[in-house]
Scaffold this active site. Sequence first.
Site, PDB file in Angstrom:
ATOM      1  N   GLN A 251       0.821  -1.213   0.000  1.00  0.00           N
ATOM      2  CA  GLN A 251       0.000   0.000   0.000  1.00  0.00           C
ATOM      3  C   GLN A 251       0.857   1.266   0.000  1.00  0.00           C
ATOM      4  O   GLN A 251       0.471   2.282  -0.575  1.00  0.00           O
ATOM      5  CB  GLN A 251      -0.946   0.007   1.203  1.00  0.00           C
ATOM      6  CG  GLN A 251      -1.974  -1.101   1.164  1.00  0.00           C
ATOM      7  CD  GLN A 251      -2.719  -1.134  -0.154  1.00  0.00           C
ATOM      8  OE1 GLN A 251      -3.482  -0.246  -0.486  1.00  0.00           O
ATOM      9  NE2 GLN A 251      -2.484  -2.194  -0.937  1.00  0.00           N
ATOM     10  N   HIS A 254       1.573   2.866  -3.375  1.00  0.00           N
ATOM     11  CA  HIS A 254       0.496   3.534  -4.105  1.00  0.00           C
ATOM     12  C   HIS A 254       0.711   5.040  -4.211  1.00  0.00           C
ATOM     13  O   HIS A 254       0.516   5.643  -5.267  1.00  0.00           O
ATOM     14  CB  HIS A 254      -0.847   3.297  -3.404  1.00  0.00           C
ATOM     15  CG  HIS A 254      -1.632   2.155  -3.956  1.00  0.00           C
ATOM     16  ND1 HIS A 254      -2.028   2.069  -5.264  1.00  0.00           N
ATOM     17  CD2 HIS A 254      -2.115   1.039  -3.357  1.00  0.00           C
ATOM     18  CE1 HIS A 254      -2.703   0.958  -5.456  1.00  0.00           C
ATOM     19  NE2 HIS A 254      -2.762   0.312  -4.318  1.00  0.00           N
ATOM     20  N   GLU A 319      -9.114   1.339   5.535  1.00  0.00           N
ATOM     21  CA  GLU A 319      -9.591   0.866   4.224  1.00  0.00           C
ATOM     22  C   GLU A 319      -9.362  -0.647   4.114  1.00  0.00           C
ATOM     23  O   GLU A 319     -10.277  -1.405   3.813  1.00  0.00           O
ATOM     24  CB  GLU A 319      -8.829   1.604   3.130  1.00  0.00           C
ATOM     25  CG  GLU A 319      -9.180   1.166   1.713  1.00  0.00           C
ATOM     26  CD  GLU A 319      -8.257   1.801   0.684  1.00  0.00           C
ATOM     27  OE1 GLU A 319      -8.620   1.774  -0.498  1.00  0.00           O
ATOM     28  OE2 GLU A 319      -7.180   2.304   1.052  1.00  0.00           O
ATOM     29  N   HIS A 320      -8.128  -1.085   4.332  1.00  0.00           N
ATOM     30  CA  HIS A 320      -7.777  -2.503   4.309  1.00  0.00           C
ATOM     31  C   HIS A 320      -7.334  -2.920   5.706  1.00  0.00           C
ATOM     32  O   HIS A 320      -6.546  -2.211   6.339  1.00  0.00           O
ATOM     33  CB  HIS A 320      -6.632  -2.786   3.337  1.00  0.00           C
ATOM     34  CG  HIS A 320      -6.862  -2.277   1.954  1.00  0.00           C
ATOM     35  ND1 HIS A 320      -6.337  -1.078   1.497  1.00  0.00           N
ATOM     36  CD2 HIS A 320      -7.551  -2.802   0.916  1.00  0.00           C
ATOM     37  CE1 HIS A 320      -6.697  -0.898   0.243  1.00  0.00           C
ATOM     38  NE2 HIS A 320      -7.431  -1.920  -0.137  1.00  0.00           N
ATOM     39  N   ASP A 353      -7.218  -7.009  -3.870  1.00  0.00           N
ATOM     40  CA  ASP A 353      -7.068  -5.940  -4.857  1.00  0.00           C
ATOM     41  C   ASP A 353      -7.370  -6.429  -6.269  1.00  0.00           C
ATOM     42  O   ASP A 353      -7.912  -5.686  -7.087  1.00  0.00           O
ATOM     43  CB  ASP A 353      -5.645  -5.383  -4.811  1.00  0.00           C
ATOM     44  CG  ASP A 353      -5.566  -4.055  -4.083  1.00  0.00           C
ATOM     45  OD1 ASP A 353      -6.607  -3.579  -3.596  1.00  0.00           O
ATOM     46  OD2 ASP A 353      -4.464  -3.496  -3.987  1.00  0.00           O
ATOM     47  N   HIS A 412     -53.199  17.826   3.367  1.00  0.00           N
ATOM     48  CA  HIS A 412     -52.932  16.393   3.491  1.00  0.00           C
ATOM     49  C   HIS A 412     -54.138  15.688   4.124  1.00  0.00           C
ATOM     50  O   HIS A 412     -54.574  14.630   3.656  1.00  0.00           O
ATOM     51  CB  HIS A 412     -51.703  16.151   4.370  1.00  0.00           C
ATOM     52  CG  HIS A 412     -50.399  16.388   3.689  1.00  0.00           C
ATOM     53  ND1 HIS A 412     -50.045  17.602   3.158  1.00  0.00           N
ATOM     54  CD2 HIS A 412     -49.345  15.552   3.456  1.00  0.00           C
ATOM     55  CE1 HIS A 412     -48.823  17.515   2.635  1.00  0.00           C
ATOM     56  NE2 HIS A 412     -48.381  16.274   2.801  1.00  0.00           N
TER      57      HIS A 412
END
Length: 427
Positions: A251, A254, A319-320, A353, A412
């Site tokens: 990661q 990235h 996230e992971h 992934d 109504h």
Amino acid sequence: MEWIKDGNLDFLKKRKIEAREEAQKSVAEIIAKVKSDGDQALLDYTRQFDGIGLASILASEADKNEAVRHVPEPVLAAIKQAAKNIYAFHKKQMPKSWTEPAEQGVVLGQKVTPLDSVGVYVPGGTACYPSSVLMGAIPALVAGVKRVVLVSPPQKNGRIADGVFAAANEIGIDEIYQVGGAQAIAALAYGTESIRPVDKIVGPGNLYVMLAKKQVFGDVAIDSLAGPSEIAIVADEASDPAWIAADLLSQAEHDRLSMPILVTVSEAFGKQVEQEVMKQLKDLPRTDIASESVNRQGKIILVSGLSEAAQVINSIAPEHLELATGDPHALLPLIRHAGAIFLGKYSSEPVGDYFAGPNHIIPTNGSARYASPLGVESFIKRSSIIEYSNDALQANGQAIAAFARFEGLEGHARAVEKRMEGAVVHG
């Protein structure tokens, strides 16, 4: 990597990336230009930002065919199998329309309808992401979306990355445009001469893509405002330090802002992982990016036990998340906030992934506290179904009218009472 031994998680307050005013203003100008000048703006920005002069925004059949021929056969086979896995997983998510009769002739239910059109953004630049094609488009196709559009910035050779074309070809996406950045988001949202607008935009991108999605939201739906990638790993001596280090770097490579985090009960094990990270960085092709991520954002958090580890993870809402402990299934019930959870020492994050089937477009920046990975439900909408018989209205009309009048909505109340037998209707 920074060590945290006192339970202080103040670093989480700095996790969100605040866009500078100049960037927001620049994105607003790009969107306005695309709205006014259409295709010409897309061509101009592609020349300005990507350094490429295109004759057409629309990818040609010749380019698609040529690109696929450049992808190695083992990679094509991997794309094919990954697509099958992703299809199989997402088909199990498909919600159904239903109706259910109740007393007195009441029928209630929901109607599930796919969106008409979706735009999938696939990043370019420093890497090629055929996996993002599969993850963004397959859930939409499973949901029944009829028009799935792909946009991605062209490479230096003047066309979209070969792998992106190959993945699109495998799943039958043929409306593909060679444009990226904020201008691509604007084109999907508002349309140009070549690109008809869509109902929703999904897919990761850089800061300018994220800001553009934020600015067009409301005119069009979006999946999320994704931030830099992040991974948290709970690990102990049951795992190999070299494996854990490799996962952290998967990661870190990235983005310079990616956040790799190790949570462990063993200081000795943490030091072994840290040493392995530094060792493996030396020959990692993207070492400049990964090194900055590790040095600026990397954390090793020492905890007293697995219960505290779970508390830390729930605060991070990563996230992971990898649970690489001796008994990951014992820890799993304690986890409340994580985008994707990988169990056991063999379930490396890249398995998810690329290949396993669950989606890799996952909430970031702590948004796993309230958000879910991209899925089939991201591409459908539900309509409520309500059918009342005369008997049901007669039995419940007075309660409905009373409720409406209490809220000060006389119209109504009268709309119900006009249908009621023997009711005194005002006006």
